[in-house]
Design a protein around this motif. Structure first.
Motif, mmCIF file in Angstrom:
data_model
loop_
_atom_site.group_PDB
_atom_site.id
_atom_site.type_symbol
_atom_site.label_atom_id
_atom_site.label_comp_id
_atom_site.label_asym_id
_atom_site.label_seq_id
_atom_site.Cartn_x
_atom_site.Cartn_y
_atom_site.Cartn_z
ATOM 1 N N VAL A 168 1.991 1.920 -3.400
ATOM 2 C CA VAL A 168 0.879 2.401 -4.229
ATOM 3 C C VAL A 168 0.603 3.877 -3.947
ATOM 4 N N VAL A 169 0.756 4.296 -2.695
ATOM 5 C CA VAL A 169 0.531 5.709 -2.373
ATOM 6 C C VAL A 169 1.581 6.570 -3.077
ATOM 7 N N PRO B 14 -6.056 1.120 -6.293
ATOM 8 C CA PRO B 14 -4.991 0.099 -6.263
ATOM 9 C C PRO B 14 -4.764 -0.477 -4.864
ATOM 10 N N SER B 15 -4.921 0.375 -3.837
ATOM 11 C CA SER B 15 -4.729 -0.117 -2.466
ATOM 12 C C SER B 15 -5.769 -1.161 -2.130
ATOM 13 N N GLY C 31 -6.300 9.027 -5.924
ATOM 14 C CA GLY C 31 -5.941 8.081 -6.980
ATOM 15 C C GLY C 31 -5.387 6.771 -6.467
ATOM 16 N N TRP C 32 -4.782 6.768 -5.255
ATOM 17 C CA TRP C 32 -4.136 5.531 -4.786
ATOM 18 C C TRP C 32 -5.118 4.595 -4.111
ATOM 19 N N PRO D 166 0.573 5.947 -7.505
ATOM 20 C CA PRO D 166 -0.805 5.409 -7.592
ATOM 21 C C PRO D 166 -1.156 4.950 -8.995
ATOM 22 N N SER D 167 -1.001 3.640 -9.196
ATOM 23 C CA SER D 167 -1.314 3.101 -10.522
ATOM 24 C C SER D 167 -1.553 1.600 -10.414
ATOM 25 N N GLY D 168 -2.290 1.076 -11.345
ATOM 26 C CA GLY D 168 -2.576 -0.359 -11.343
ATOM 27 C C GLY D 168 -1.325 -1.187 -11.578
ATOM 28 N N VAL E 85 0.847 -1.199 0.000
ATOM 29 C CA VAL E 85 0.000 0.000 0.000
ATOM 30 C C VAL E 85 0.882 1.249 0.000
ATOM 31 N N TRP F 264 -7.220 -3.081 -4.220
ATOM 32 C CA TRP F 264 -6.834 -4.302 -4.941
ATOM 33 C C TRP F 264 -5.793 -5.085 -4.144
ATOM 34 N N VAL G 127 0.508 -2.279 -8.473
ATOM 35 C CA VAL G 127 -0.058 -3.460 -7.837
ATOM 36 C C VAL G 127 0.505 -4.713 -8.480
#
Lengths: 433, 365
Positions: free
Chosen positions: A18-19, B235-236, B231-232, A22-24, A15, B238, A27
């Motif tokens: 991701v912060v 994904p978080s 925006g995050w 921030p993008s798929g 996490v 997920w 992940v």
């Protein structure tokens, strides 16, 4: 393959990544990295087979007493092993704390102890040893279950042991009794002693008195070295649970009675043989003059369970005859179940009664009388009618058995052992063995 | 009794009053939306709608985009749109398509509607009182007097104020009225408001009063929680879901299989007897049950009175009668195998209980 709790934590740590981004795709990248770590760890994890397993048999215990299952894990390889080991037993073996976490350095061994407290009679078996070998990162492990046979034998309880001292006292009273009551067939000459007032004049030995200045009487002792054959029926009728909801199966009550009688008879100098079976003979024991007969009998009976089958009395009677031609007291531990007795037992009884004295010890169900007396509702009245019928049939069967020369001892589960012992003592006192 | 009647009458009266009130209320269509043609409140516009109707204008009230489409508006009609803040981009498009040729008056269109219609258009505050001064002769020297109004900076229009117009001409026969209060029941009589409203809306034979609602907007036009989420967050979530799957895999894997127990067969010993009892019960075999109970009682009593196993039923009956000092017929009706069988379940229960009682008496006496 097994993963540890660190894997979900590692995924959650993503996490933070991701912060920052921030993008798929972050992940996916993170998932890929974690999968890579887990796979590497799995590849580096040692095989569970690298741990050598050895078991020490827990042996035999009394029901409810603690036992211990000991498994030795040895590491003959060059790498230290980080293991989770589960020593599984069937639930009634009462294995507590059977999961062990252990680190075995190279070339060393560790002993894992699992305490057992069996709460069922019989041979309770182990269910295999599962070994989980962790990788260096402790992210994933390899797991395998090894079949490592082990048995703890839990002996049937001997609850009626409390009746033994009083019956042994009665047995001693029989010894050396110089009364005519004891004389007759089945008693043996013991010794000569001086006449005291109160002795039966008929037992004065005139010939011996002539040689001494005193009047001498003969004394007698109950016969020794008789044979007692216990026949335990393990067929469908033994599976019935008697008493209320917390009652015991008939088989267990019959075992208790057999143990008390065997202990008493062996103290009285008689030889005890034992056979148990239903369709075929399940257990057989020749115990000529053994002092620890009760323990050996418990061992022999430990793993007996009732079978859903009709008893084959031909086979069982054959087993009784196989013990020898000498006259014996044959105790049949089977309930007076009218149908089972009429179809199975009655045809073979004449052959048995011709050679032996036969006693039938039956576990009575107090529930049946309770059923016959409860008459408050329609259902209860119909049940009472059925119970009365059953009681009458039982009485009739008992009558038939009596006419064939078979004495029937019919008592509740707790009362049967002392009742059977008392009957044995009465036979002994009358020299009828 | 009299008091009760009074209360009864009062109750009936209350119920009647309620029924009438509900009936009367349901007859009248009311709407609380400001500027609604069916709203009689101070901020409604029912007065104007009714006056227009009385003047011979055909007023049609439309509350959805579909209804407006079905109406087939042509150039002989005026379309007035109130509650314009509920117009969504798609409803504006449909409004434009469905009203080609007609004169459209948008009452106080808010910023997002104006942006959809004409990007360069700006709205600003206007004077409370403005006087008509434009090409359109209808509004010459008329004054709009309201509490607050807005002006739109279009090229043409009426009632100029601060560089814009309170009644502005937009594209395609559309005009924007910045003084919606002039139409309300409360303020329609101020100044020349009534005249402006009637001339604006009643100039053609037909008036279509369109009250749009959000219900007509398309699904994706709605604003959702995601619009405001950082925006995050997605994904978080997920990642958290993946961690949940890993958690399941971690906890779901057993350390070896379940240990099972080979269970021995144990049944209640009286089970066969009970099921036989249930069988008697199901077949209602009272005769058999009574016979069994009587035979058992005779047997017990014969044992107790030492009559011997071979004693016949008659012997037992007479022995009991002698023992208890009761009549033989009485005892025979209970004990004898030839006595009549019970004809109902309660009689059977009574017989069973009397037998128990008899055995008790024999034992006692």
């Amino acid at each position: 393959m097994v993963i540890s709790g660190r894997v979900p934590l590692l995924l959650l740590a993503g996490v933070a990544a991701v912060v920052l981004r921030p993008s798929g795709s972050t992940v996916l990248l993170w998932l890929l990295a974690v999968t890579l770590f887990v796979a590497t760890d799995l590849l580096l994890a040692p095989a569970p087979g690298a741990a050598g397993l050895d078991r020490k048999e827990p042996g035999t215990v009394r029901l409810g007493d603690p036992a211990e299952s000991v498994v030795t894990v040895s590491n003959d390889g060059g790498r230290s092993l980080r293991l989770d080991v589960r020593d599984a037993w069937q639930p009634t073996a009462g294995a507590s704390g059977n999961r062990h976490h252990v680190v075995v350095p190279a070339g060393e061994r560790r002993v894992l102890r699992t305490s057992l407290r069996p709460w069922r009679r019989g041979d309770l078996r182990s269910y295999g040893v599962t070994v989980r070998a962790w990788g260096p990162l402790r992210l994933s492990a390899k797991q395998r279950t090894f079949d490592l046979p082990g048995t703890v034998r839990s002996l049937p309880p001997f609850d009626s042991r409390k009746h033994l001292p009083s019956r042994l006292a009665q047995l001693r009273e029989l010894d050396g009794r110089a009364a005519v009551r004891v004389r007759g067939q089945g008693t043996e000459f013991d010794s000569l002693r001086e006449y005291v007032r109160g002795d039966d004049v008929r037992s004065i030995d005139w010939r011996a008195s002539a040689r001494t200045p005193h009047v001498v009487v003969r004394t007698w002792q109950p016969e020794r070295d008789r044979r007692v054959v216990l026949v335990l029926d393990t067929s469908r009728t033994a599976a019935g649970r008697v008493g209320g909801a917390d009652g015991v199966p008939r088989l267990d009550a019959a075992m208790d009675a057999a143990l008390l009688l065997a202990a008493l008879a062996s103290r009285a100098g008689d030889r005890v043989d034992f056979v148990a079976g239903d369709l075929k003979v399940r257990a057989r024991l020749r115990a000529s003059g053994a002092r620890d007969i009760a323990l050996r009998l418990q061992e022999a009976m430990a793993d007996l369970e009732p079978m859903i089958a009709e008893a084959d009395w031909d086979t069982l009677a054959g087993a009784v005859q196989g013990f020898g031609k000498q006259r014996a007291l044959v105790v049949l531990l089977t309930p007076v179940e009218p149908a089972a007795v009429q179809q199975g037992l009655l045809p073979v009884l004449p052959a048995l009664t011709r050679h032996h004295r036969v006693v039938l010890a039956s576990v009575r169900d107090p529930e049946l009388n309770r059923l016959a007396e409860a008459r408050d509702s329609v259902d209860e009245v119909y049940d009472a009618a059925a119970a009365e019928q059953e009681l009458r049939r039982r009485e009739w069967t008992t009558g038939v058995l009596g006419r064939l020369g078979v004495h029937v001892v019919d008592a509740d589960a707790e009362r049967l052992p002392p009742a059977l012992a008392d009957h044995y003592l009465a036979l002994k006192a009358q020299g009828l063995l | 009794m009299r008091r009760n009647r009074v209360w009864f009458m009062v109750g009936v009266g209350v119920v009647l009053a309620l029924v009438i009130a509900v009936w009367a209320g349901s007859d009248e269509q009311r709407n609380a939306t400001p500027l609604d043609p069916q709203n009689p409140d101070p901020d409604g516009a029912q007065a104007l709608a009714q006056v227009l109707e009385d003047e011979g204008v055909d007023v049609t009230i439309v509350r959805s985009a579909d209804a407006l489409h079905d109406l087939e508006v042509d150039s002989r009609a005026t379309v007035v749109v109130t509650s314009t803040d509920q117009l969504a981009p798609s409803t504006i498009r449909r409004l434009r398509d469905d009203t080609t040729g007609a004169e459209v008056v948008l009452v106080e269109p808010p910023h997002h509607v104006l942006a959809e219609l004409d990007r360069r258009l700006e709205a600003g505050p206007a004077d409370d009182e403005t006087t008509g001064d434009c090409d359109d002769q209808r509004f010459d020297d008329l004054t709009i007097t309201v509490d607050s109004a807005r002006a739109y900076d279009t090229a043409n229009g009426c009632f100029p104020s601060d560089g814009g117009f309170v009644l502005a001409d937009g594209r395609d026969d559309a005009s924007y009225l910045g003084a919606g209060q002039a139409l309300t029941n409360d303020q329609v009589l101020r100044g020349d408001n009534a005249a402006v409203a009637l001339r604006l809306l009643g100039s053609r034979d037909r008036l279509v009063w369109y009250v749009p609602t959000y219900d007509d907007a398309l699904d994706d036009e709605a604003v959702s929680l995601w619009t405001f989420a950082p925006g995050w967050l997605a994904p978080s979530l997920w990642l958290t879901a993946l961690a949940g799957v890993a958690l399941i895999l971690w906890r779901g894997r057993r350390l070896g299989r379940l240990a099972s127990e080979p269970l021995p067969v144990v049944v209640r010993a009286v089970e066969t007897t009970r099921s036989r009892g249930r069988m008697y019960r199901r077949s209602d075999d009272r005769g058999y049950a009574a016979g069994a109970l009587r035979a058992a009682a005779r047997h017990r009593i014969a044992d107790h009175l030492r009559l011997g196993r071979g004693a016949s039923a008659a012997e037992v009956v007479s022995a009991v009668a002698r023992h208890l000092g009761r009549r033989e017929e009485e005892i025979g009706a209970l004990l004898s195998p030839t006595a009549p069988t019970p004809d109902s379940d309660p009689t059977l229960v009574r017989l069973a209980q009397e037998l128990t009682q008899l055995m008790r008496e024999v034992r006692r006496g």
